[in-house]
Design a protein around this motif. Sequence first.
Motif: not given
Length: 444
Positions: A57-62, A74-79, A84-89, A146-152
């Motif tokens: 999660i810290a990696l996604l936040d970074q 958003r493009e980098r988070l999709d990759v 990592l098998n996440f569903a981030s918004q 902005g806020p980052l929502a991570v679902t796993f």
Amino acid sequence: MKFRWLKQMMPRGLYGRAALILILPVVTIQLVVSVVFIQRHFERVTQQMTEGMVREIALLDQVATNAPTAEVARERLDVLDKTLNFASQFPAPTNLASQRGDTRSFFDLTGIVVISTLRANLSQIRSIDLDNNTNSVRVVQETPNGPLAVTFARSRVSASNPHQLLVLMVFVSILMTLIAYIFLRNQLRPIRRLSHAAEEFGKGRNLNYRVSGATEVRAAGRAFLDMRNRIERQIEQRTLMLSGVSHDLRTPLTRLRLGLSMMEETDEVRAMERDVDEMGRLVDAFLEFSRDGASHGEPETLPICGFVAGVVEDMRRMGRDVTLVDCDSEEEATFRPDALKRALANLIGNAVRYGTRAEITVSIARTGWRIAVHDDGPGIPPERREEAIRPFTRLDPARNQDRGQGVGLGLSITADILRRHGGSLKLGRSERLGGLMAEMILPR
């Protein structure tokens, strides 16, 4: 320290105590395993798995923080989501961004560890939602862009199916308890049979008892059979001996009566005849005592009130002033009718001999029956009531010997008959008539 309160809560019977000894260790082991293994092991496993998820999660936040624009982030988070098998918004929807606080089910114990570990390692968390319906975890993290929502998946931070250990442990415990229950019941059955045989023998009934069970139970059973045989031989020998003594004494008494009948009738001769008659009554009473003390007759199941009413009616036909008070129950009891009739007749005879009238009361309790004979005579002092039950005892101050020709065996015979029925004889003061109350107690 005294544990009387604990003794009162413990089972009274051997079966209950043995079951408690069996069940208590099983329950204790389950509690120890649940606390030590489940609490510590699963908490540590959950903490380690959650700490691994914190780094992702810290990696996604970074990535979301260092991206120049939201579109690049958003493009980098999709990759990363695919890798990592996440569903981030990003940015998170308004409904998610506005949430504050944590959500979990009340029974979700490992969720406490998940939430505490995430908040201890991620400082910008807005909310954590542990959705048990979808078995997922959603973390809303605050970033400069902005806020980052991570679902796993929840399985990535908690051990999967932790309840299986509890289910397996409980199932095996129940199964082993049932097996031990069957084994325990089979082990206690010979003890119950031995107890029942001893109790029935105390009531004068010889049951067909066969030695069985463990070695110690077999030893106790053989000791009981030996004791029962010795008691039966002793009773038989006593009866035969007293019968022989009575027969031997009757011959010289008959010769004395014959010799006195041929002598000239004088005051001395008449006194000697009375002595011979008294000796004859003593011999008959002694033989009767030995015969009534022995077990004779087969037990029968009869209505207790009907039996007592029959004895009272027989005594009334003999001219005795005796009344049965309030006994209309249909309850039945198992006893030897002839022996118990003799015991009750003795008490009624004593009551009308030393008083003017007698009343009979019958009360039925959960444990047995109480047949009380009340009279209006002088009674017996409390300090001499135990002495009155002894054989050949006559209490001159309490009883007028001119009223009868007894030799002091009536109460002894009655007490002996009741003991062989498993009951007892109690003497007390009659509240109804003011004299003696002789109470026959019979167990069910």
